[in-house]
Design a protein around this motif. Structure first.
Motif, PDB file in Angstrom:
ATOM      1  N   LEU A 110      33.451  60.640  61.635  1.00 38.97           N
ATOM      2  CA  LEU A 110      33.100  61.468  60.512  1.00 38.97           C
ATOM      3  C   LEU A 110      32.414  60.293  59.637  1.00 38.97           C
ATOM      4  O   LEU A 110      31.554  60.944  58.638  1.00 38.97           O
ATOM      5  N   LEU A 111      32.720  58.961  59.479  1.00 40.99           N
ATOM      6  CA  LEU A 111      31.986  58.276  58.795  1.00 40.99           C
ATOM      7  C   LEU A 111      30.693  58.140  58.880  1.00 40.99           C
ATOM      8  O   LEU A 111      29.724  57.935  57.977  1.00 40.99           O
ATOM      9  N   VAL A 112      30.383  57.943  60.148  1.00 39.56           N
ATOM     10  CA  VAL A 112      28.770  57.728  60.425  1.00 39.56           C
ATOM     11  C   VAL A 112      28.099  58.913  60.115  1.00 39.56           C
ATOM     12  O   VAL A 112      26.775  59.066  59.791  1.00 39.56           O
ATOM     13  N   GLY A 113      28.764  60.157  60.166  1.00 42.91           N
ATOM     14  CA  GLY A 113      28.210  61.462  59.602  1.00 42.91           C
ATOM     15  C   GLY A 113      27.958  61.406  58.079  1.00 42.91           C
ATOM     16  O   GLY A 113      26.905  61.727  57.943  1.00 42.91           O
ATOM     17  N   VAL A 186      41.060  59.074  62.231  1.00 41.80           N
ATOM     18  CA  VAL A 186      40.555  60.388  61.594  1.00 41.80           C
ATOM     19  C   VAL A 186      40.666  60.096  59.904  1.00 41.80           C
ATOM     20  O   VAL A 186      39.814  60.402  59.165  1.00 41.80           O
ATOM     21  N   LEU A 187      41.896  59.745  59.382  1.00 44.05           N
ATOM     22  CA  LEU A 187      42.262  59.720  58.183  1.00 44.05           C
ATOM     23  C   LEU A 187      41.465  58.348  57.490  1.00 44.05           C
ATOM     24  O   LEU A 187      40.963  58.820  56.462  1.00 44.05           O
ATOM     25  N   THR A 188      41.007  57.471  58.221  1.00 45.93           N
ATOM     26  CA  THR A 188      40.288  56.476  57.692  1.00 45.93           C
ATOM     27  C   THR A 188      38.957  56.923  57.462  1.00 45.93           C
ATOM     28  O   THR A 188      38.297  56.512  56.429  1.00 45.93           O
ATOM     29  N   SER A 189      38.385  57.836  58.408  1.00 42.96           N
ATOM     30  CA  SER A 189      36.913  58.170  58.402  1.00 42.96           C
ATOM     31  C   SER A 189      36.608  58.954  57.036  1.00 42.96           C
ATOM     32  O   SER A 189      35.869  59.446  56.584  1.00 42.96           O
ATOM     33  N   ASP A 196      32.326  48.843  55.842  1.00 44.23           N
ATOM     34  CA  ASP A 196      33.267  47.971  55.048  1.00 44.23           C
ATOM     35  C   ASP A 196      34.465  48.418  55.084  1.00 44.23           C
ATOM     36  O   ASP A 196      35.577  47.579  55.000  1.00 44.23           O
ATOM     37  N   HIS A 197      34.886  49.557  54.483  1.00 46.72           N
ATOM     38  CA  HIS A 197      36.115  50.116  54.293  1.00 46.72           C
ATOM     39  C   HIS A 197      36.711  50.337  55.606  1.00 46.72           C
ATOM     40  O   HIS A 197      38.027  50.038  55.704  1.00 46.72           O
ATOM     41  N   ALA A 198      36.064  50.864  56.705  1.00 45.38           N
ATOM     42  CA  ALA A 198      36.592  50.959  57.830  1.00 45.38           C
ATOM     43  C   ALA A 198      37.189  49.775  58.563  1.00 45.38           C
ATOM     44  O   ALA A 198      38.236  49.371  59.065  1.00 45.38           O
ATOM     45  N   ALA A 199      36.211  48.606  58.361  1.00 46.53           N
ATOM     46  CA  ALA A 199      36.458  47.448  58.836  1.00 46.53           C
ATOM     47  C   ALA A 199      37.703  46.568  58.263  1.00 46.53           C
ATOM     48  O   ALA A 199      38.150  45.977  58.948  1.00 46.53           O
ATOM     49  N   ALA A 200      37.811  46.958  57.016  1.00 45.60           N
ATOM     50  CA  ALA A 200      38.820  46.537  56.246  1.00 45.60           C
ATOM     51  C   ALA A 200      40.055  47.009  56.627  1.00 45.60           C
ATOM     52  O   ALA A 200      41.321  46.251  56.932  1.00 45.60           O
ATOM     53  N   VAL A 201      40.226  48.242  57.019  1.00 42.93           N
ATOM     54  CA  VAL A 201      41.483  48.833  57.618  1.00 42.93           C
ATOM     55  C   VAL A 201      41.774  48.298  58.747  1.00 42.93           C
ATOM     56  O   VAL A 201      43.074  47.915  59.191  1.00 42.93           O
ATOM     57  N   THR A 202      40.838  47.809  59.500  1.00 45.44           N
ATOM     58  CA  THR A 202      41.004  47.448  60.920  1.00 45.44           C
ATOM     59  C   THR A 202      41.474  46.083  60.918  1.00 45.44           C
ATOM     60  O   THR A 202      42.392  45.696  61.778  1.00 45.44           O
TER      61      THR A 202
END
Length: 284
Positions: A110-113, A186-189, A196-202
Motif C-alpha cells: 500500500l505504501l508504494v501505491g 499492512v498496518l505500517t503501510s 523512511d517511515h517504513a524503514a524506521a519501523v523496520t
C-alpha cells in the motif's frame, strides 16, 4: 407471395438476454474469488520478479548469520537444550528470516501505491475490505515460506540437522509468526507516508524484537528481569515454538505461545480491517 407462415429454423435461437440484478442486490455473491485470486497472484508475482533480492538475498544473509555465530560460539561441541549449537541456532534463523520478509512484503504494497499515486488500483476493484486484507497477507506469507524453504534447504545441504520432529509446531508457529508480521506490515503501510517511515519501523521495532527474541541464546541464562521482559516479546514465542518443532525442546510455554499469537493476530487483523474500512491515510 405465399400466405403460409414461414417455418422457423430450429437451429436459430434468439439471442440470450442477461438479466441485471435488482438495485441493491450484489452482482458478486459473498466472496469475489476471481478478484481475490487475481490480487494474490499480483502480490506474488511482484516479489518473484525480483526474487534475487526478495528470496535469495535474505537466504544468503541468514546463512551468513549461521556461519558467523557457529564459528564464534559453536566450537568445542557446545550444546544448548541438549542439541549442538548449530542445530539450536538453525530453526531460529529460519523463522526469523520468514517473519522479517513477511513484514517487508506487506509493508511495501500500500505504501508504494500511496507514493506513486496507484493506490486506486487497490481501492477501485470490486473487492471487500476483508478480501483486500487476505490477499495482501497471503502474498506476504507466501514470500515468507519461500524464504523459509530456501534457507531450510541450504542448511540441510550444509550438513546441519534440520529434520522436523513436530510438524504441527513448525506449521503453526511459522504460519502465525508470518501472519503476525504481515499484518504489522499492512498496518505500517497504512500509517507510513514515505519509505523512511517504513524503514524506521523496520530498524527500530522489527529488527530489535527479532534479534532480542532468543534466536541466538536461551533465555534461561538471562537475568530474571530480562526473562520477564522477553515474555512480553511476541517474537520470542514464535521462535521458541518453531524451534521446538525441530529439536523437540523449548524454553517457553508452548500453550501460552499458541494463545498469545492467536490473540495478537486477531487484534492486529481487527485493527487493520477497521483502518482499511475507514480509509485512514488512504482515501482522501
Amino acid at each position: 407471395m405465399s400466405d403460409q407462415p414461414q417455418s422457423r429454423d430450429p437451429d436459430c435461437h434468439a439471442p440470450e438476454t442477461r438479466t441485471l440484478p435488482e438495485p441493491g442486490v450484489p452482482a458478486i455473491p459473498f466472496v469475489n474469488w476471481v478478484g481475490l485470486r487475481t490480487l494474490y497472484i499480483k502480490e506474488v508475482r511482484r516479489f518473484f520478479k525480483v526474487q534475487l533480492q526478495t528470496i535469495w538475498a535474505p537466504a544468503l544473509t541468514t546463512l551468513l548469520f549461521l556461519v558467523i555465530f557457529t564459528v564464534a560460539l559453536g566450537r568445542g561441541d557446545r550444546e544448548i537444550l541438549g542439541v549442538p549449537f548449530n542445530s539450536f541456532l538453525a530453526p531460529g534463523l529460519i523463522v526469523m528470516g520468514m517473519i522479517q520478509n513477511a513484514f517487508a512484503n506487506s509493508s511495501f504494497s500500500l505504501l508504494v501505491g500511496k507514493i506513486q499515486g496507484t493506490i486506486v488500483d487497490y481501492l477501485m476493484p470490486p473487492l471487500s475490505t476483508l478480501e483486500l486484507l487476505i490477499a495482501l497477507v497471503g502474498g506476504a506469507v507466501t514470500r515468507a515460506f519461500c524464504v523459509g524453504v530456501t534457507v531450510w534447504g541450504a542448511m540441510w545441504l550444509w550438513g546441519i540437522d534440520v529434520s522436523p520432529r513436530h510438524g504441527w509446531a513448525i506449521v503453526y508457529f511459522g504460519l502465525m509468526g508470518s501472519i503476525m508480521l504481515a499484518l504489522f506490515g499492512v498496518l505500517t503501510s497504512i500509517w507510513a507516508e514515505k519509505f523512511d517511515h517504513a524503514a524506521a519501523v523496520t530498524n527500530f521495532v522489527v529488527a530489535p524484537l527479532a534479534l532480542l527474541s532468543g534466536t541466538f541464546y536461551t533465555i534461561e541464562r538471562l537475568d530474571p528481569i530480562f526473562q520477564a521482559v522477553s515474555a512480553f516479546n511476541p517474537f520470542f514465542y514464535v521462535i521458541s515454538g518453531f524451534r521446538y518443532g525441530f529439536i523437540g525442546a523449548s524454553d517457553s510455554n508452548l500453550t501460552m505461545g499458541v494463545v498469545v499469537l492467536l490473540a495478537l493476530n486477531t487484534a492486529l487483523c481487527t485493527l487493520c480491517y477497521g483502518l482499511l474500512v475507514r480509509g485512514w491515510k488512504i482515501k482522501s
